[in-house]
Scaffold this motif. Structure first.
Motif, PDB file in Angstrom:
ATOM      1  N   GLU A 108       0.816  -1.216   0.000  1.00  0.00           N
ATOM      2  CA  GLU A 108       0.000   0.000   0.000  1.00  0.00           C
ATOM      3  C   GLU A 108       0.848   1.263   0.000  1.00  0.00           C
ATOM      4  OE1 GLU A 108      -2.639   2.376   3.325  1.00  0.00           O
ATOM      5  OE2 GLU A 108      -2.671   0.198   3.382  1.00  0.00           O
ATOM      6  N   LEU A 109       1.881   1.274   0.842  1.00  0.00           N
ATOM      7  CA  LEU A 109       2.641   2.511   1.068  1.00  0.00           C
ATOM      8  C   LEU A 109       3.898   2.650   0.211  1.00  0.00           C
ATOM      9  CD1 LEU A 109       2.303   2.350   4.922  1.00  0.00           C
ATOM     10  CD2 LEU A 109       1.151   3.989   3.426  1.00  0.00           C
ATOM     11  N   ARG A 110       4.566   1.539  -0.061  1.00  0.00           N
ATOM     12  CA  ARG A 110       5.816   1.584  -0.825  1.00  0.00           C
ATOM     13  C   ARG A 110       5.921   0.403  -1.772  1.00  0.00           C
ATOM     14  NH1 ARG A 110      10.094   4.844   0.650  1.00  0.00           N
ATOM     15  NH2 ARG A 110      10.808   4.218  -1.415  1.00  0.00           N
ATOM     16  N   PRO A 111       5.032   0.331  -2.766  1.00  0.00           N
ATOM     17  CA  PRO A 111       5.082  -0.797  -3.692  1.00  0.00           C
ATOM     18  C   PRO A 111       6.411  -0.893  -4.441  1.00  0.00           C
ATOM     19  CG  PRO A 111       3.592   0.916  -4.485  1.00  0.00           C
ATOM     20  CD  PRO A 111       3.983   1.287  -3.094  1.00  0.00           C
ATOM     21  N   ASP A 112       7.133   0.211  -4.519  1.00  0.00           N
ATOM     22  CA  ASP A 112       8.430   0.197  -5.190  1.00  0.00           C
ATOM     23  C   ASP A 112       9.472  -0.621  -4.438  1.00  0.00           C
ATOM     24  OD1 ASP A 112       8.096   2.394  -3.287  1.00  0.00           O
ATOM     25  OD2 ASP A 112      10.108   3.035  -3.868  1.00  0.00           O
ATOM     26  N   LEU A 113       9.210  -0.971  -3.191  1.00  0.00           N
ATOM     27  CA  LEU A 113      10.169  -1.728  -2.381  1.00  0.00           C
ATOM     28  C   LEU A 113       9.805  -3.205  -2.253  1.00  0.00           C
ATOM     29  CD1 LEU A 113      10.755   0.822   0.534  1.00  0.00           C
ATOM     30  CD2 LEU A 113      12.032   0.569  -1.599  1.00  0.00           C
ATOM     31  N   LEU A 114       8.694  -3.603  -2.824  1.00  0.00           N
ATOM     32  CA  LEU A 114       8.219  -4.984  -2.662  1.00  0.00           C
ATOM     33  C   LEU A 114       9.231  -6.031  -3.112  1.00  0.00           C
ATOM     34  CD1 LEU A 114       4.492  -4.706  -3.741  1.00  0.00           C
ATOM     35  CD2 LEU A 114       5.358  -5.301  -1.469  1.00  0.00           C
ATOM     36  N   ALA A 137      -6.531   5.102  15.485  1.00  0.00           N
ATOM     37  CA  ALA A 137      -5.203   5.699  15.669  1.00  0.00           C
ATOM     38  C   ALA A 137      -4.695   6.220  14.321  1.00  0.00           C
ATOM     39  CB  ALA A 137      -4.226   4.674  16.229  1.00  0.00           C
ATOM     40  N   ARG A 138      -3.965   7.308  14.375  1.00  0.00           N
ATOM     41  CA  ARG A 138      -3.345   7.853  13.172  1.00  0.00           C
ATOM     42  C   ARG A 138      -1.921   7.333  13.080  1.00  0.00           C
ATOM     43  NH1 ARG A 138      -2.757  13.534  12.446  1.00  0.00           N
ATOM     44  NH2 ARG A 138      -1.779  13.390  14.465  1.00  0.00           N
ATOM     45  N   ALA A 139      -1.481   7.118  11.883  1.00  0.00           N
ATOM     46  CA  ALA A 139      -0.100   6.698  11.657  1.00  0.00           C
ATOM     47  C   ALA A 139       0.532   7.716  10.711  1.00  0.00           C
ATOM     48  CB  ALA A 139      -0.064   5.308  11.042  1.00  0.00           C
ATOM     49  N   ILE A 140       1.712   8.190  11.076  1.00  0.00           N
ATOM     50  CA  ILE A 140       2.382   9.193  10.244  1.00  0.00           C
ATOM     51  C   ILE A 140       3.734   8.675   9.770  1.00  0.00           C
ATOM     52  CG2 ILE A 140       1.220  11.114  11.378  1.00  0.00           C
ATOM     53  CD1 ILE A 140       3.873  11.648  12.870  1.00  0.00           C
ATOM     54  N   GLU A 143       5.618   6.028   5.064  1.00  0.00           N
ATOM     55  CA  GLU A 143       6.306   5.786   3.789  1.00  0.00           C
ATOM     56  C   GLU A 143       7.821   5.691   3.965  1.00  0.00           C
ATOM     57  OE1 GLU A 143       6.160  10.251   4.281  1.00  0.00           O
ATOM     58  OE2 GLU A 143       4.851   8.575   4.716  1.00  0.00           O
ATOM     59  N   TRP A 144       8.321   6.054   5.139  1.00  0.00           N
ATOM     60  CA  TRP A 144       9.759   6.018   5.384  1.00  0.00           C
ATOM     61  C   TRP A 144      10.173   4.626   5.848  1.00  0.00           C
ATOM     62  CZ3 TRP A 144      12.300   9.754   3.272  1.00  0.00           C
ATOM     63  CH2 TRP A 144      11.671  10.974   3.097  1.00  0.00           C
ATOM     64  N   VAL A 145      10.377   3.752   4.888  1.00  0.00           N
ATOM     65  CA  VAL A 145      10.742   2.367   5.152  1.00  0.00           C
ATOM     66  C   VAL A 145      12.251   2.229   4.975  1.00  0.00           C
ATOM     67  CG1 VAL A 145      10.432  -0.019   4.396  1.00  0.00           C
ATOM     68  CG2 VAL A 145       8.504   1.573   4.321  1.00  0.00           C
ATOM     69  N   GLN A 146      12.908   1.636   5.964  1.00  0.00           N
ATOM     70  CA  GLN A 146      14.357   1.471   5.875  1.00  0.00           C
ATOM     71  C   GLN A 146      14.711   0.357   4.902  1.00  0.00           C
ATOM     72  OE1 GLN A 146      16.306   0.256   9.489  1.00  0.00           O
ATOM     73  NE2 GLN A 146      18.324   0.659   8.670  1.00  0.00           N
ATOM     74  N   VAL A 147      15.584   0.654   3.988  1.00  0.00           N
ATOM     75  CA  VAL A 147      16.175  -0.346   3.095  1.00  0.00           C
ATOM     76  C   VAL A 147      17.642  -0.403   3.475  1.00  0.00           C
ATOM     77  CG1 VAL A 147      16.664  -0.970   0.712  1.00  0.00           C
ATOM     78  CG2 VAL A 147      14.517   0.183   1.284  1.00  0.00           C
ATOM     79  N   HIS A 148      18.039  -1.496   4.071  1.00  0.00           N
ATOM     80  CA  HIS A 148      19.381  -1.602   4.618  1.00  0.00           C
ATOM     81  C   HIS A 148      20.321  -2.268   3.620  1.00  0.00           C
ATOM     82  CE1 HIS A 148      22.473  -1.816   7.601  1.00  0.00           C
ATOM     83  NE2 HIS A 148      21.670  -1.287   8.486  1.00  0.00           N
TER      84      HIS A 148
END
Length: 171
Positions: A108-114, A137-140, A143-148
């Protein structure tokens, strides 16, 4: 941390850190040491408490809410039995990087990282985040997903979950 018997006396520079700031034990097992020590403290507290109970192997199904948006407990299942627990709730979400299925938060949020592997663990499935969002609850900044860049890749293996190389280098 020290009161729990965890020794993180080594400070080093990891990843893109400009200065040494990562505290670890020098054996590559800092996260395991922290978790084990905190769990031991929690288990000790549960022995003498009438309000604290540890239920292993449970899966929370929903948060129980009261008026004014107050969370008053949770409904869960364990070994095929449905149950509810009333009282304070601490929700530790664990992230969502390990679930790359079609309906996942990652999709949903970062399909480019799938397509990328992750150093996250299997429990990082987004379940806790979904529980919280289901009760408003709100989530903010999701989209900032760590790619290590330091995941160990075995060319003969097609695993989505990878071991974080820097943890091994500390050993």
């Amino acid at each position: 941390v020290e009161s729990c018997g965890i020794k993180l006396g080594v400070v080093s520079r990891l990843g893109g850190q400009p200065v040494p700031r990562s505290h670890h034990s020098g054996d590559g097992l800092a996260a395991q040491a922290i978790f084990s020590a905190l769990l031991a403290k929690l288990e000790e507290a549960a022995k003498s408490s009438t309000r604290l109970r540890i239920v292993r192997g449970a899966r929370v199904r929903r948060l129980l809410m009261a008026g004014q948006g107050a969370c008053v407990g949770c409904a869960y299942s364990v070994h095929g039995i449905e149950a509810e627990e009333r009282g304070p709730v601490i929700l530790c979400t664990g992230g969502f990087c390990a679930d790359s299925s079609a309906g996942s938060l990652l999709a949903e949020l970062r399909p480019d990282l799938l397509h990328l592997p992750t150093c996250g663990e299997e429990h990082c499935s987004g379940d806790g985040i979904r529980l919280a969002k289901a009760v408003g609850a709100r989530a903010i900044d999701m989209e900032w997903v760590q790619v290590h860049p330091l995941g160990i890749v075995n060319p003969g293996e097609n695993a989505k979950l990878k071991l974080l190389a820097s943890d091994l280098f500390l050993a």
